[in-house]
Each structure stands twice: as structure tokens, then as C-alpha cells.
Design an enzyme around this catalytic site. Sequence first.
Site, short mmCIF file in Angstrom:
data_model
loop_
_atom_site.label_atom_id
_atom_site.label_comp_id
_atom_site.label_asym_id
_atom_site.label_seq_id
_atom_site.Cartn_x
_atom_site.Cartn_y
_atom_site.Cartn_z
N LYS A 44 -71.01 28.46 -73.79
CA LYS A 44 -70.01 29.24 -74.50
C LYS A 44 -69.90 30.67 -73.99
O LYS A 44 -68.96 31.37 -74.36
CB LYS A 44 -70.25 29.18 -76.01
CG LYS A 44 -70.29 27.79 -76.59
CD LYS A 44 -69.01 26.95 -76.38
CE LYS A 44 -67.79 27.57 -76.91
NZ LYS A 44 -66.96 26.65 -77.71
N1 PMP Z 1 -72.41 22.40 -76.93
C1 PMP Z 1 -72.78 23.52 -77.56
C2 PMP Z 1 -74.25 23.84 -77.64
C3 PMP Z 1 -71.82 24.36 -78.14
O1 PMP Z 1 -72.21 25.48 -78.77
C4 PMP Z 1 -70.46 23.99 -78.07
C5 PMP Z 1 -69.37 24.83 -78.69
N2 PMP Z 1 -69.54 25.23 -79.98
C6 PMP Z 1 -70.12 22.82 -77.41
C7 PMP Z 1 -71.12 22.04 -76.84
C8 PMP Z 1 -68.69 22.33 -77.34
O2 PMP Z 1 -67.94 22.93 -76.34
P1 PMP Z 1 -66.37 23.13 -76.53
O3 PMP Z 1 -66.19 24.12 -77.63
O4 PMP Z 1 -65.92 23.65 -75.20
O5 PMP Z 1 -65.75 21.83 -76.88
#
Ligand code: PMP
Length: 338
Positions: A44
Site C-alpha cells: 500500500k
Molecule cells: N494486502 C494487504 C496487506 C493490504 O493492506 C491490502 C489493502 N488494504 C491489500 C492486500 C489489497 O490491495 P488492494 O487495495 O490493492 O486491492
Amino acid sequence: MATYPTLSAGIGHTPLLRLRHASEATGCEILAKAEFLNPGGSIKDRTALGLLDDAERQGLVRPGATLVEGTAGNTGIGLSLLGNSRGYQTVIVMPETQSREKIDALRAAGADVRLVPAVPWTDPNHYAATARLIADELNAVVPGSAWFANQFDNLANRQWHEDHTGAEIWEQTGGTIDGFACASGTGGTIAGVGRALKARREGIVIALADPAGSALASYVTTGEAKAEGSSITEGIGNARLTANFLDAPIDLAWSIPDTESIPEIHALLRQEGYCVGLSSGVNIAGAVRLARHLGPGHTVVTALCDSGMRYQAKLFNPAFLREKGIAVPDWLAAAFPG
Ligand code: PMP
């Protein structure tokens, strides 16, 4: 070796790791982006940088302004660190159910952390709605003093992943990639990477690995956003279709139970030495399912989104795992008895 003039230069361009056991078990090459190596410790950081750079380019963030975001934690950590690096304040709104370790990391970075109850997104007290309200209130007092990052619906999120994360994966695999699997929180990663890869070769298969309790897998497979069960994972899954997720080019989707994803994390740590977080378990399980779907000889990529130490009190806590019906490996039970 290049030197980085500022924090933002260190975000992204992460190594692609071969997951040995997953590869051997499936006869495929299963590779994973080491996103836990980003300066703020998660994928992120990329989102935070993409959103902030875009807003700065548009003149939406004044010098010394307050960055406001609703987040499961990791986007907040990225924004807070970038804020420190660029002279902004940060207000981070989070559901109180998220890990202590993420809340502590935010406080240590100097963020103003506001914890709210974990409620459905339709509730006006939802963390994203609360963040928007806080930014509106600050701007009502001093116009232009706050910027709401809006990671779920701000398409600069997906765009950064398309321009960078997806392009990196294509280049690092020398274009040999056959499939990409990962979970969706905002949808920025799967939509952006999916678009980047499909633009380079239409036949690359994009698969959603969705935690139990999320409605996204059911939406992809049946057209109806229906959630069943629950999960201890954080930052992934959703009950609503965000702007970033909405037209993601997804071919396949599976709902992955914690009883399948968490053992992947324990095994990876014990057998290969990588300590990864809760969503990484879902991503690895998804990559294994995609490899089995494609058959031996294919190359499948996923992401290890953050570190296991960010969930230490859950992931390495036998009592917590037992309470959730998740198998406790012998070495973990011996390491933390009682
Ligand atoms: N894995 C983790 C540890 C995250 O913090 C997040 C986002 N909150 C994601 C995956 C998901 O990624 P995205 O928001 O790009 O879908």
C-alpha cells in the site's frame, strides 16, 4: 547501487521471489512480488504514492496540508510516512478490529489515528465515510487545508499499479507470465496489474483470491455480490464494488477459507524463511489454485503484500488460532506453549 534521494524513490521495484514449495507442488513456476520490502512495509506504499503524486500534480494538496484517509492500516502507514517526508500532517481512520501492530506503527509515525467500530460500508460511521467527513470538516474551517485520498474510488490507485506494479511483473518475468492471482481490498492491485498484463498479452489469466466473508468472488462467478462466512484476514475482501474493482479484467475467482490460507503462511516461514502477512496467505493459496487450473509448466505470479510481524499477536498465537479453528503447526505450539 543507486541512492534514493527521498522515501518515495524506495517505493516499488520489489524483487520477484520464487516460492519453492508451491512451485514444486504444482509443477509451475510460482513467483511473488516481495511487497513487504517497501519502506512502509506493504504494497500500500505504492497506492499511497500513486494517490498523493496524482493529487499534488492536480494542485489538490497544499503545502503543510492534512492528508486524511480511511484504511485497514497499510495505506495509512504509507501516507503517514510520505506525509512526514513531504511536510504534511495525517489523520487516519481505521476500524478498531485491525491489528495492534498496524495501529502502533501509525502512532509511532506521528499520525492522528481515529479508531471507529467495524460497521458495514452503508453505515454513516464506516471508516471511509468518517474519513471523508473529517476532511470536509477541516476544509469547512480552513478551505484547502485537507485532502481526502479516497483509495477505494480514486482511480489514481489502479493507475499506479497499471503503470508500475504490472509493468514490473511483465519485465521481471521477461513476458513469460501466464497468470496472476491476488486478493482485492480496494481493487487497485488486481485491476491495475490485470490491465497492464492484458494490454501486453490478452491471454494472461487474472484470478481473484477472495477471503471468506467477502462478496467479490460470488460477484465475479455469479454476478451477485453475496458474502458467506468470515475471515481473520485484514485489508482484503469487500461487500461493495469499488470504482477501482468494478471493471477489473478478472477471469476466475475463488473464495479461500482461512483454514487454507493461514497454513500457507506458516509453511512459507518454516520452509523458505519468508515471514508474510494475512493477505499473502490468501494470495499464495490463489496462486496455487491458479497453477493447478492452468496445469504444469506455467508461470504464475502473486504478491506478498506485507510482513507477518504486522499480525504477530494473531498469526503466531496458538490460542488465537485454535479459537478460530485454524491448525497450529507443531513448531509454533512448542514455541508458544500454554
Ligand atoms: N494486502 C494487504 C496487506 C493490504 O493492506 C491490502 C489493502 N488494504 C491489500 C492486500 C489489497 O490491495 P488492494 O487495495 O490493492 O486491492
